[in-house]
Design a protein around this motif. Structure first.
Motif, PDB file in Angstrom:
ATOM      1  N   GLU A  81       0.905  -1.263   0.167  1.00 18.54           N
ATOM      2  CA  GLU A  81       0.022   0.004   0.167  1.00 18.54           C
ATOM      3  C   GLU A  81       0.779   1.418   0.031  1.00 18.54           C
ATOM      4  O   GLU A  81       2.146   1.459   1.128  1.00 18.54           O
ATOM      5  CB  GLU A  81      -0.738  -0.205   1.215  1.00 18.54           C
ATOM      6  N   ILE A  82       0.827   2.325  -0.960  1.00 15.81           N
ATOM      7  CA  ILE A  82       1.374   3.462  -1.000  1.00 15.81           C
ATOM      8  C   ILE A  82       0.511   4.349  -0.475  1.00 15.81           C
ATOM      9  O   ILE A  82       0.236   5.231   0.216  1.00 15.81           O
ATOM     10  CB  ILE A  82       1.001   3.782  -2.418  1.00 15.81           C
ATOM     11  N   GLU A  83       1.831   5.119   0.951  1.00 18.45           N
ATOM     12  CA  GLU A  83       2.294   5.172   1.677  1.00 18.45           C
ATOM     13  C   GLU A  83       2.164   7.323   0.851  1.00 18.45           C
ATOM     14  O   GLU A  83       2.665   7.472   0.600  1.00 18.45           O
ATOM     15  CB  GLU A  83       2.804   5.502   3.420  1.00 18.45           C
ATOM     16  N   LEU A  84       1.292   8.559   2.020  1.00 20.45           N
ATOM     17  CA  LEU A  84       1.400   9.509   1.981  1.00 20.45           C
ATOM     18  C   LEU A  84       2.364  10.320   2.689  1.00 20.45           C
ATOM     19  O   LEU A  84       1.201  10.025   3.975  1.00 20.45           O
ATOM     20  CB  LEU A  84      -0.169  10.250   1.593  1.00 20.45           C
ATOM     21  N   PRO A  85       3.883  10.376   2.788  1.00 18.81           N
ATOM     22  CA  PRO A  85       4.372  10.726   4.253  1.00 18.81           C
ATOM     23  C   PRO A  85       4.044  12.066   4.615  1.00 18.81           C
ATOM     24  O   PRO A  85       3.362  13.071   3.694  1.00 18.81           O
ATOM     25  CB  PRO A  85       5.456  11.531   3.811  1.00 18.81           C
ATOM     26  N   PRO A  86       4.115  13.113   5.562  1.00 24.96           N
ATOM     27  CA  PRO A  86       3.048  14.555   6.264  1.00 24.96           C
ATOM     28  C   PRO A  86       4.614  15.347   4.931  1.00 24.96           C
ATOM     29  O   PRO A  86       5.518  14.364   4.814  1.00 24.96           O
ATOM     30  CB  PRO A  86       3.456  14.150   7.512  1.00 24.96           C
ATOM     31  N   PRO A  87       3.887  16.282   4.851  1.00 19.47           N
ATOM     32  CA  PRO A  87       4.402  17.710   4.798  1.00 19.47           C
ATOM     33  C   PRO A  87       5.930  18.005   5.467  1.00 19.47           C
ATOM     34  O   PRO A  87       5.434  17.794   6.982  1.00 19.47           O
ATOM     35  CB  PRO A  87       4.149  18.654   4.238  1.00 19.47           C
ATOM     36  N   SER A  88       7.051  18.555   4.762  1.00 23.46           N
ATOM     37  CA  SER A  88       8.262  19.106   5.436  1.00 23.46           C
ATOM     38  C   SER A  88       8.026  19.779   6.136  1.00 23.46           C
ATOM     39  O   SER A  88       8.526  19.825   7.564  1.00 23.46           O
ATOM     40  CB  SER A  88       9.493  18.767   5.232  1.00 23.46           C
ATOM     41  N   ALA A  89       7.287  20.881   6.460  1.00 24.02           N
ATOM     42  CA  ALA A  89       6.626  22.069   7.302  1.00 24.02           C
ATOM     43  C   ALA A  89       6.155  21.480   8.512  1.00 24.02           C
ATOM     44  O   ALA A  89       5.553  21.071   8.579  1.00 24.02           O
ATOM     45  CB  ALA A  89       5.914  23.172   6.542  1.00 24.02           C
ATOM     46  N   GLY A  90       6.453  21.872   9.804  1.00 24.99           N
ATOM     47  CA  GLY A  90       6.683  21.460  10.744  1.00 24.99           C
ATOM     48  C   GLY A  90       6.746  20.423  11.813  1.00 24.99           C
ATOM     49  O   GLY A  90       6.652  20.264  12.255  1.00 24.99           O
ATOM     50  N   ARG A  91       7.848  19.320  10.246  1.00 25.40           N
ATOM     51  CA  ARG A  91       8.256  17.843  11.869  1.00 25.40           C
ATOM     52  C   ARG A  91       9.157  18.641  12.842  1.00 25.40           C
ATOM     53  O   ARG A  91       9.469  18.302  13.185  1.00 25.40           O
ATOM     54  CB  ARG A  91       9.257  17.533   9.861  1.00 25.40           C
ATOM     55  N   MET A  92      10.326  19.677  12.514  1.00 24.91           N
ATOM     56  CA  MET A  92      11.031  19.942  13.975  1.00 24.91           C
ATOM     57  C   MET A  92      10.329  20.626  15.042  1.00 24.91           C
ATOM     58  O   MET A  92      10.510  20.141  15.756  1.00 24.91           O
ATOM     59  CB  MET A  92      12.118  21.358  13.037  1.00 24.91           C
ATOM     60  N   VAL A  93       9.181  21.154  14.474  1.00 17.32           N
ATOM     61  CA  VAL A  93       8.567  22.201  15.562  1.00 17.32           C
ATOM     62  C   VAL A  93       7.519  20.062  15.953  1.00 17.32           C
ATOM     63  O   VAL A  93       7.811  19.841  17.824  1.00 17.32           O
ATOM     64  CB  VAL A  93       7.448  22.136  14.907  1.00 17.32           C
ATOM     65  N   THR A 207      19.308   4.501   5.185  1.00 17.60           N
ATOM     66  CA  THR A 207      17.727   5.220   5.913  1.00 17.60           C
ATOM     67  C   THR A 207      17.462   6.454   5.364  1.00 17.60           C
ATOM     68  O   THR A 207      16.211   6.882   5.487  1.00 17.60           O
ATOM     69  CB  THR A 207      17.827   4.561   7.428  1.00 17.60           C
ATOM     70  N   THR A 208      18.927   6.969   5.404  1.00 14.65           N
ATOM     71  CA  THR A 208      18.470   8.592   5.193  1.00 14.65           C
ATOM     72  C   THR A 208      17.921   8.800   3.628  1.00 14.65           C
ATOM     73  O   THR A 208      17.542   9.644   3.322  1.00 14.65           O
ATOM     74  CB  THR A 208      19.754   9.320   5.603  1.00 14.65           C
ATOM     75  N   ALA A 209      18.396   8.521   2.822  1.00 14.77           N
ATOM     76  CA  ALA A 209      18.056   8.381   1.130  1.00 14.77           C
ATOM     77  C   ALA A 209      16.159   8.009   1.335  1.00 14.77           C
ATOM     78  O   ALA A 209      15.860   8.978   1.071  1.00 14.77           O
ATOM     79  CB  ALA A 209      18.760   7.585   0.974  1.00 14.77           C
ATOM     80  N   GLY A 210      16.061   7.257   2.156  1.00 14.07           N
ATOM     81  CA  GLY A 210      15.064   6.381   2.287  1.00 14.07           C
ATOM     82  C   GLY A 210      13.963   7.559   2.930  1.00 14.07           C
ATOM     83  O   GLY A 210      12.580   7.592   2.450  1.00 14.07           O
ATOM     84  N   LYS A 211      13.958   7.847   3.717  1.00 11.11           N
ATOM     85  CA  LYS A 211      13.921   9.195   4.712  1.00 11.11           C
ATOM     86  C   LYS A 211      13.197  10.214   3.601  1.00 11.11           C
ATOM     87  O   LYS A 211      12.514  10.736   3.549  1.00 11.11           O
ATOM     88  CB  LYS A 211      14.044   9.794   5.849  1.00 11.11           C
ATOM     89  N   LEU A 212      14.209  10.598   3.257  1.00  8.71           N
ATOM     90  CA  LEU A 212      14.362  11.980   2.332  1.00  8.71           C
ATOM     91  C   LEU A 212      13.466  11.732   1.352  1.00  8.71           C
ATOM     92  O   LEU A 212      12.956  12.837   0.688  1.00  8.71           O
ATOM     93  CB  LEU A 212      16.340  12.128   1.764  1.00  8.71           C
ATOM     94  N   ALA A 213      13.399  10.515   0.451  1.00  8.46           N
ATOM     95  CA  ALA A 213      12.557   9.987  -0.687  1.00  8.46           C
ATOM     96  C   ALA A 213      11.107  10.597   0.200  1.00  8.46           C
ATOM     97  O   ALA A 213      10.842  11.554  -0.399  1.00  8.46           O
ATOM     98  CB  ALA A 213      12.144   8.711  -0.982  1.00  8.46           C
ATOM     99  N   ARG A 214      10.715  10.102   1.364  1.00  9.78           N
ATOM    100  CA  ARG A 214       9.614  10.698   1.170  1.00  9.78           C
ATOM    101  C   ARG A 214       9.215  11.983   2.081  1.00  9.78           C
ATOM    102  O   ARG A 214       8.722  13.001   2.353  1.00  9.78           O
ATOM    103  CB  ARG A 214       9.215   9.728   3.093  1.00  9.78           C
ATOM    104  N   VAL A 215      10.309  12.412   2.807  1.00  9.99           N
ATOM    105  CA  VAL A 215       9.945  14.189   2.882  1.00  9.99           C
ATOM    106  C   VAL A 215       9.611  14.610   1.398  1.00  9.99           C
ATOM    107  O   VAL A 215       8.910  14.983   1.422  1.00  9.99           O
ATOM    108  CB  VAL A 215      11.245  14.879   3.176  1.00  9.99           C
ATOM    109  N   ALA A 378      14.001  15.107  10.200  1.00  7.46           N
ATOM    110  CA  ALA A 378      12.962  16.641   9.945  1.00  7.46           C
ATOM    111  C   ALA A 378      14.549  17.878   9.265  1.00  7.46           C
ATOM    112  O   ALA A 378      15.913  18.097   9.611  1.00  7.46           O
ATOM    113  CB  ALA A 378      12.977  17.342  10.858  1.00  7.46           C
ATOM    114  N   PRO A 379      14.058  19.479   8.621  1.00 14.76           N
ATOM    115  CA  PRO A 379      14.359  19.871   7.693  1.00 14.76           C
ATOM    116  C   PRO A 379      15.353  21.022   9.150  1.00 14.76           C
ATOM    117  O   PRO A 379      14.039  20.844  10.399  1.00 14.76           O
ATOM    118  CB  PRO A 379      14.008  21.121   7.146  1.00 14.76           C
ATOM    119  N   PHE A 380      16.229  20.647   8.922  1.00 10.64           N
ATOM    120  CA  PHE A 380      17.102  21.786  10.653  1.00 10.64           C
ATOM    121  C   PHE A 380      16.829  22.853  10.427  1.00 10.64           C
ATOM    122  O   PHE A 380      16.665  23.885   9.507  1.00 10.64           O
ATOM    123  CB  PHE A 380      18.099  21.531  10.619  1.00 10.64           C
TER     124      PHE A 380
END
Length: 393
Positions: A81-93, A207-215, A378-380
């Motif tokens: 099942e294809i997941e829809l990741p949350p947007p990057s905005a607000g991840r750090m918060v 793992t970072t490459a995969g997570k960045l794809a989600r971002v 998250a974007p720093f």
């Protein structure tokens, strides 16, 4: 004479009759004897060790032996099942509480020292030691301590709120919020942005490459992943799993294939698909005589025959401290590192590495990993980071 002839004739007839009977009887017995072994044999056998092949007329009236049914063909596994990741905005918060917990020793220790009744020479040395222990670096720790000392002396007051404000300003000044921390995930014109992810094994590079794809996909983009770490079979499988979860195309080859070839094919695929971003995961250990760094240089040169490399993100483990900084220097000498990704920030009170690595390399920290979840990259954001360190509630 006639009588004798008659007797002889009768005798001959009798002998013929008896001889015929003897000839007939043995033939019938032999026939039965020959048939008996066939009756004793198992059905379908016609001699020792032979398999009888029955003609159609011979099987008439016999019970048919059903041939075994072919095993059912297993159904193909359902597509993930294809997941829809949350947007990057607000991840750090959203991850601020986790960051505050991991940096509590660092931030609270500084605040307690600065708010003490007596700020003598020993206290200022302890403040400097606390900064050094958090991997801020000796030079930066000295500058931060001296800056705080001067401002406290001039202001003359040390309420908790005032101390926190002073420390916040000093830390922000050294993290430098003015640096461009944008991760370029959109290429110029029609071509995709090309991002190389580099670093040694064990820092969370794949793992970072995969997570960045989600971002990127969470922000509405499309991604092609290039599994160019061909010397570690698990790396390609791991990247495949990340790609399938979010619907990203993964370009991979057999184990031991030329990494530069995989990277080149990934960029070609990204251009053909009209993807927004191509993310290339590279090897992280010494695997050939030419060495890791020569291999990375080759990958970058080959990719640039097809498209410009827009980002080279160096992944560092925040818990490695000075060792991580040495790694950064080596990579920076070979490939033009454009940004730092600090992983495992949730398990360390050494967040000062951000200040030190930026000071040493002149390269901004662009992304931080704050957990093991798929969306914990998250974007720093410098202000969110400092506020989390100084969280007292």
């Amino acid at each position: 004479m006639d009588y004798t002839i008659v007797v002889i004739a009768i005798a001959i007839v009798a002998l013929v009759a008896v001889g015929g009977a003897l000839l007939i009887v043995p033939r019938r017995r032999v026939g039965k004897a020959e048939q008996k072994p066939e009756l004793d044999q198992p059905e379908g056998r016609s001699g020792a060790g032979a398999t009888a092949v029955l003609e159609p007329e011979e099987t008439e009236g016999a019970t048919a032996v059903a041939e075994p049914e072919a095993p059912p063909v297993p159904a193909p596994p359902p597509a993930p099942e294809i997941e829809l990741p949350p947007p990057s905005a607000g991840r750090m918060v959203r991850l601020r509480a986790r960051l505050a917990k991991s940096q509590n020793v660092f931030g609270r220790g500084l605040l307690n020292l600065l708010a003490s009744d007596k700020l003598d020479e020993d206290t200022w040395e302890e403040i400097e030691d606390t900064l050094i222990t958090a991997d801020v670096g000796v030079t930066s720790a000295t500058q931060i301590t001296e800056g705080l000392r001067t401002r406290v002396r001039v202001l003359g007051t040390r309420s908790v709120d005032e101390v926190r404000a002073l420390l916040r300003e000093e830390l922000l000044a050294h993290i430098n919020p003015k640096l461009d921390r944008t991760v370029r995930t959109k290429g110029p014109g029609e071509r995709p942005a090309v991002i190389m992810v580099v670093g040694v094994n064990g820092v969370g590079k794949t793992t970072t490459a995969g997570k960045l794809a989600r971002v990127v996909i969470g922000d509405g983009g499309s991604v092609v992943l290039g599994a160019a770490d061909t010397f570690r079979a698990a790396a390609a499988d791991q990247l495949q799993t990340w790609g399938e979860r979010v619907g990203a195309t993964v370009v991979r080859k057999h184990e031991g294939a030329d990494p530069a070839s995989v990277a080149f094919d990934a960029v070609s695929q990204g251009i053909e698909q009209g993807a927004d971003t191509v993310i290339i995961d590279t090897a992280g250990r010494l695997h050939t005589k030419t060495g890791l760094m020569d291999e990375l240089g080759k990958v970058k040169r080959v990719v640039e025959k097809k498209a410009q490399v827009d980002e080279v993100l160096l992944v560092l483990d925040a818990t490695t401290g000075q060792n991580g900084l040495r790694q950064a220097r080596v990579f920076a000498e070979v490939v033009n590192v454009t940004g730092i990704v600090l992983t495992k920030m949730d398990g360390t009170a050494k967040g000062g590495i951000i200040i030190q690595v930026q000071r040493e390399l002149g390269v901004p920290v662009k992304l931080v990993g704050l957990g093991e979840g798929p969306d914990d990259l998250a974007p720093f954001d410098p202000e969110t980071f400092v506020d989390a360190i100084l969280e007292t509630s």
